[in-house]
Design a protein around this motif. Sequence first.
Motif, mmCIF file in Angstrom:
data_model
loop_
_atom_site.group_PDB
_atom_site.id
_atom_site.type_symbol
_atom_site.label_atom_id
_atom_site.label_comp_id
_atom_site.label_asym_id
_atom_site.label_seq_id
_atom_site.Cartn_x
_atom_site.Cartn_y
_atom_site.Cartn_z
ATOM 1 N N TYR A 102 -47.726 46.009 -15.001
ATOM 2 C CA TYR A 102 -46.399 45.775 -15.566
ATOM 3 C C TYR A 102 -46.459 44.586 -16.518
ATOM 4 O O TYR A 102 -47.016 43.531 -16.176
ATOM 5 N N VAL A 178 -41.461 46.559 -19.269
ATOM 6 C CA VAL A 178 -40.132 46.558 -18.658
ATOM 7 C C VAL A 178 -39.421 45.265 -19.040
ATOM 8 O O VAL A 178 -39.933 44.172 -18.771
ATOM 9 N N ILE A 182 -33.679 44.854 -16.847
ATOM 10 C CA ILE A 182 -33.812 46.176 -16.211
ATOM 11 C C ILE A 182 -33.994 45.997 -14.707
ATOM 12 O O ILE A 182 -34.572 45.019 -14.244
ATOM 13 N N LEU A 184 -35.570 48.567 -11.682
ATOM 14 C CA LEU A 184 -36.225 49.858 -11.458
ATOM 15 C C LEU A 184 -35.646 50.568 -10.241
ATOM 16 O O LEU A 184 -35.480 49.958 -9.188
ATOM 17 N N SER A 205 -40.919 57.806 -20.990
ATOM 18 C CA SER A 205 -39.750 56.939 -20.895
ATOM 19 C C SER A 205 -38.748 57.501 -19.896
ATOM 20 O O SER A 205 -38.535 58.716 -19.839
ATOM 21 N N CYS A 253 -37.774 50.153 -21.136
ATOM 22 C CA CYS A 253 -38.723 50.557 -20.085
ATOM 23 C C CYS A 253 -39.573 51.693 -20.626
ATOM 24 O O CYS A 253 -39.046 52.759 -20.971
ATOM 25 N N VAL A 296 -33.837 54.124 -14.464
ATOM 26 C CA VAL A 296 -33.803 52.670 -14.332
ATOM 27 C C VAL A 296 -32.392 52.220 -14.700
ATOM 28 O O VAL A 296 -31.620 52.964 -15.303
ATOM 29 N N HIS A 298 -29.867 49.194 -16.466
ATOM 30 C CA HIS A 298 -29.879 48.164 -17.505
ATOM 31 C C HIS A 298 -28.563 47.396 -17.489
ATOM 32 O O HIS A 298 -27.487 47.978 -17.316
#
Length: 495
Positions: A102, A178, A182, A184, A205, A253, A296, A298
Amino acid sequence: MTDSHDQNGGEGIRPPASRLPNGFVVRLNRLVRVRDGGRTLVGGAPTRVLYLTSVARRLLAGDALTVVDDTTRALADRLLETGMADPVVGSLAPADEEQLTYVVPAHERADALGRLLGSIPAGSRVIVVDDCSEHPEPVRAVAEEHGATLVRLEVNVGPGGARNAGLAAVTTPFVAFVDSDIVLEPGAIKTLLRHFADPRVALASPRVLALEAAEPGTGWIARYEEARSSLDLGVHAGIVRPRAPVSWVPSACLVARVDALGGGFSDGLRVGEDVDLVWRLAERGWRIRYEPAAEVRHEHRVTLGDWMLRKAVYGTGSLELGRRHPRDIAPVILAPWSALLVVAVVAQRRWSLPAALVLMGFTAVRIAEKVTKSDHPYRLAGTLTVTGSLAALTQAMALLLRHWWPVTVLAGVLSPRVRRAAAVAAVIDVVIEYRRTVLAAPPLSGAQSRLLDPVRFGIARRLDDLAYGAGVWFSALRGRSLGALLPDLRRRREQ
């Protein structure tokens, strides 16, 4: 793999020859129409007509195909490449998350960073890139608390440059970019990794939904963003490339194949770097997948001024994108006949309807001459003509209301026809978008989005277009280039 020189001045790696593994399943997507008893497929991105051989017809007896040998492998690859089929993600082999790192670009906002890092599976490799925060200690403390490696930049380079700094330290085959705002959802990254069973996939994505607020349902801008955020690309999976139904994916992401990225994002772009990356990869022959089964959350901007400013900033990215991708940035792409059709309809004269019908009839005959392999060429040509006409008129509405709204306003002062065209377009646009994003929203989008009434939705929709269009015009005038505002009239259409 082979190298090729990309338009950013770096070496870009082209994808390998496709070799879908046995057990890989693809399914025809919602835009494909099966005709002539299964012999003819109409759809794809862009739309085309595909004729199946007798062997292929037997293999694709239903709407799904499983790769079991070289013949099914070739057919599945063809359907994927034309955009007529999508992988059935649940059928793809699970990926090893140990092969993923990540990369999180961060600038201040240590609380948001901690929230994100808390949603990343424990034990994951994580690189946090502090993009020259004025107060670096909170960022450092959060990174250390979650066991992340910290890369500190002494000069602010923007999100693209920060991601590249993290990418340079990645040693795994895959990377997940990421953003710190965000969160997850469980299993999201694991779902995206499944797509890399296709060796031609460079990028995958997820669907980006609104982060649940502490006080849900408050604020009409917040509810508009829940229903129709610029980052939410909808409920349908698809291939991502210019002129496809999904033509870009946000960098909030992304999961990527490290070898495919080369130098990564363009360092000089602070806006539109995600669009640029997607289009460069697509130009080199890589596949990019949008997968809404992976979700995800946001943290959207929800105050009016901040929200409109962000929309305008998005619009300013069109200038540099137009310089790098001149054939892909045009606000509309029309064949000459469809451009004439739009002019006839907008003119609102007595001859407008007869002229439009003559244009459609002439076009249908021309298309029928090219699809003679179909059992019913004129019926197929008529369908394609009607579909193309509706697409052209939809693009014209977007041009009037979004990209060209300053011209629409000025022309509307002098012309009642322009005012009528803009008013009708605004009403139709709101009806279509409200039905698509609010009334038809699935439960996963949150019940709050359903509470936004059509009037406030319509106002927010017009403010959205106003802000974005203002950004496009500002950048065009500042850069002395109208490339992002000019229609693309293409004489040759892909068949």
